[in-house]
Design an enzyme around this catalytic site. Sequence first.
Site, PDB file in Angstrom:
ATOM      1  N   HIS A 206      -2.062  67.795 -23.209  1.00  0.00           N
ATOM      2  CA  HIS A 206      -2.600  67.652 -21.958  1.00  0.00           C
ATOM      3  C   HIS A 206      -2.863  66.208 -21.630  1.00  0.00           C
ATOM      4  CE1 HIS A 206      -6.063  68.355 -19.085  1.00  0.00           C
ATOM      5  NE2 HIS A 206      -6.502  67.133 -19.693  1.00  0.00           N
ATOM      6  N   HIS A 357      -5.783  53.974 -48.014  1.00  0.00           N
ATOM      7  CA  HIS A 357      -6.801  54.207 -49.359  1.00  0.00           C
ATOM      8  C   HIS A 357      -6.718  55.604 -49.479  1.00  0.00           C
ATOM      9  CE1 HIS A 357     -10.593  54.666 -51.501  1.00  0.00           C
ATOM     10  NE2 HIS A 357     -10.685  55.777 -50.807  1.00  0.00           N
TER      11      HIS A 357
END
Length: 379
Positions: A206, A357
């Site tokens: 969209h 991480h």
Amino acid sequence: MASMIRYCFISEWLDPSSGVLWKYQLFWYPETKEVEMVDIKNRRHFLKRTKYEEIRSSLLYIGSMLTIFGRQLKLTEYGDDFTRNSVESQTERTLAMIKPDAYKYMGKIIDAICQSGFLISKLRVAKLSKEEAEAFYAVHRGKPFYDRLTDFMSSGRICAMELVAPAAIRKWRELIGPTDSNQARAEAPNSLRAQFGTDKSFNACHGSDAPETAAEECAFFFGRDRYPGKCDVAHNTTLCLVKPHVVTDGGAGLVVDLIQDVFDVTAGQLFTLDRNAAAEFYEVYKGVLPAGDFNAMVDHLTSGPVLALEVADRDGASSVEPFRQLAGPMDPELARVLRPESLRARFGLNTIKNGVHCTDLEDDGLLEVNYFFTILAQS
């Protein structure tokens, strides 16, 4: 001799120790990559003009967070008409959304966005309710396709993004292509709808169609105290943080794509962490790592946007250890030897800027996911 270009912004810094909000004039000299700061209240220099090469012109827009010599500043106003006139035209915003049918291609679409010159200033994965989907598409209420559209948009996860670029609205609509995916394949075969859409309703993406619509749609997802489609934290999931150096360099989509090859991404959000939040998150490493390494990790985590992802095993098993294997050893040099296909081998630069991480301990998966998606996400 031509005068040197100088941009001026009003910026704010919240002192984490005293709680005092300081305001500065922030000057940026793009030709020499120099920065200068003036304390507005006391009318004196806080930082004399000095070299600082880590600022990128794409980050200079109202609402942006900049970290300068460890101090995290929010740009709140233009400081002069020259800056306003120069920057506004280069920093139009639009809402981009990856719809449920294309969510499995989120990494590929994010990468296409980054490679097309957009800055992703905000991002959040959501699972809209039927009522929230109806509210977002209220302009279409009463039309024949309205129920089918809102059923579809509440059928699975979506990814909402605020994109910043010159002529962002037009540029994003060109990238996604015609509304009908079949038409897109005929007329714009390289567009996102041509590649990832199915038809006129299940059409992958969209995009806002005008500045007013863009402002309303961005506010729907990212406005103050707005949190539509909150994804509940799942069981047996783990946390991945795509670190600032990867996000800033436009590599986040590639990381997400590699993760989606193996796992489900059940939540995601772009964060800008302050020092207190980063130090609290990394507290488990304090006393384990040398003080210099710990401080460097905190500094890097606050140096730019971080993409947090909740990662889930597709069979419902714990994803902590399997995702650790995909992330690879903490040292990218070691990762390139032992696990050359791992994320840290591909995206890591050193032990601090090591790409991602990952949760290290089985019992910490839920704790780390909750820290970002329950505590920080709504703070």
